[in-house]
Design a protein around this motif. Sequence first.
Motif, PDB file in Angstrom:
ATOM      1  N   HIS A  56      -7.247  -3.641 -15.790  1.00  0.00           N
ATOM      2  CA  HIS A  56      -8.036  -2.759 -14.916  1.00  0.00           C
ATOM      3  C   HIS A  56      -7.402  -2.733 -13.534  1.00  0.00           C
ATOM      4  N   VAL A  57      -7.836  -1.774 -12.715  1.00  0.00           N
ATOM      5  CA  VAL A  57      -7.493  -1.719 -11.297  1.00  0.00           C
ATOM      6  C   VAL A  57      -8.775  -1.970 -10.519  1.00  0.00           C
ATOM      7  N   SER A  58      -8.828  -3.061  -9.780  1.00  0.00           N
ATOM      8  CA  SER A  58     -10.029  -3.404  -9.021  1.00  0.00           C
ATOM      9  C   SER A  58     -10.213  -2.468  -7.830  1.00  0.00           C
ATOM     10  N   LEU A  59     -11.461  -2.055  -7.594  1.00  0.00           N
ATOM     11  CA  LEU A  59     -11.790  -1.270  -6.403  1.00  0.00           C
ATOM     12  C   LEU A  59     -12.588  -2.110  -5.411  1.00  0.00           C
ATOM     13  N   ASP A 109       2.515   5.105  -7.126  1.00  0.00           N
ATOM     14  CA  ASP A 109       1.970   5.766  -5.931  1.00  0.00           C
ATOM     15  C   ASP A 109       0.520   5.322  -5.748  1.00  0.00           C
ATOM     16  N   PRO A 110       0.298   4.296  -4.928  1.00  0.00           N
ATOM     17  CA  PRO A 110      -1.065   3.772  -4.768  1.00  0.00           C
ATOM     18  C   PRO A 110      -1.954   4.596  -3.831  1.00  0.00           C
ATOM     19  N   ASN A 115      -7.029   5.945  -1.092  1.00  0.00           N
ATOM     20  CA  ASN A 115      -7.957   6.941  -0.552  1.00  0.00           C
ATOM     21  C   ASN A 115      -9.339   6.783  -1.185  1.00  0.00           C
ATOM     22  N   LEU A 116      -9.348   6.522  -2.486  1.00  0.00           N
ATOM     23  CA  LEU A 116     -10.613   6.317  -3.198  1.00  0.00           C
ATOM     24  C   LEU A 116     -11.332   5.097  -2.656  1.00  0.00           C
ATOM     25  N   VAL A 145      -5.953  -5.304   3.877  1.00  0.00           N
ATOM     26  CA  VAL A 145      -5.068  -4.349   3.212  1.00  0.00           C
ATOM     27  C   VAL A 145      -5.231  -4.490   1.697  1.00  0.00           C
ATOM     28  N   ILE A 146      -5.477  -3.386   1.042  1.00  0.00           N
ATOM     29  CA  ILE A 146      -5.669  -3.390  -0.404  1.00  0.00           C
ATOM     30  C   ILE A 146      -4.334  -3.081  -1.078  1.00  0.00           C
ATOM     31  N   HIS A 147      -4.050  -3.805  -2.136  1.00  0.00           N
ATOM     32  CA  HIS A 147      -2.805  -3.601  -2.879  1.00  0.00           C
ATOM     33  C   HIS A 147      -3.167  -3.375  -4.345  1.00  0.00           C
TER      34      HIS A 147
END
Length: 203
Positions: A56-59, A109-110, A115-116, A145-147
């Motif tokens: 998954h990609v954590s938000l 391209d993160p 942006n989300l 900073v989110i990565h």
Amino acid sequence: MAKKNNAQLTLFNENVYEYFVLLSPSDPIKEAVDGLKDQLHALIGLEDYNRRSVAHVSLFKQRATSDSQVLKLVKKVAASLEPFTIKLAGHEVLKHGGVSRTLCLKIEDPEPINNLMALLDPKPVAKKSYRQTSILDKAPRAKKVIHPHITIARNIATADFDRIEDFTPFDYHEEWLCDRITILRRLEGSTGIFSPVKEVMLG
């Protein structure tokens, strides 16, 4: 006097939940990441939590007492966005000092994900101040900073990580159309599995 339980609302005695908001890749990608976990386990051995974790990609995570509190925010943001493509571009390593490493899949391209995240967790608007500033005033804390990435395995002891001689098998490249935001939850303070709440479609 007995201490209050932080996992309960004291006024109405309602359960407090930990909500986990994320982006879920396609099933073939989840299966491929499971395969990468198996390969890594064969090389150095992995803890159960790393082997069980689903790609998954954590938000973000949020505590709340009802689904509606989280759903309202996510639905508002999702309605303003169109589906976008997420491309995985091989492996990368995140270092945690000299103690441990995280092996993950890089996102080419993160920016759309960043942006989300910004829409889901906006920066507060600074209010104009007319008072004189002082050298004693604290500087505003920078926003973390989110990565965004997909984790293969996290918190691998550095000594174990250094035993990996060839990272080529982990240079996985694939893409999927991200068209939804997934919301999970579990009782705050528990270590149990997150249960699905809802998938909110973009657009």
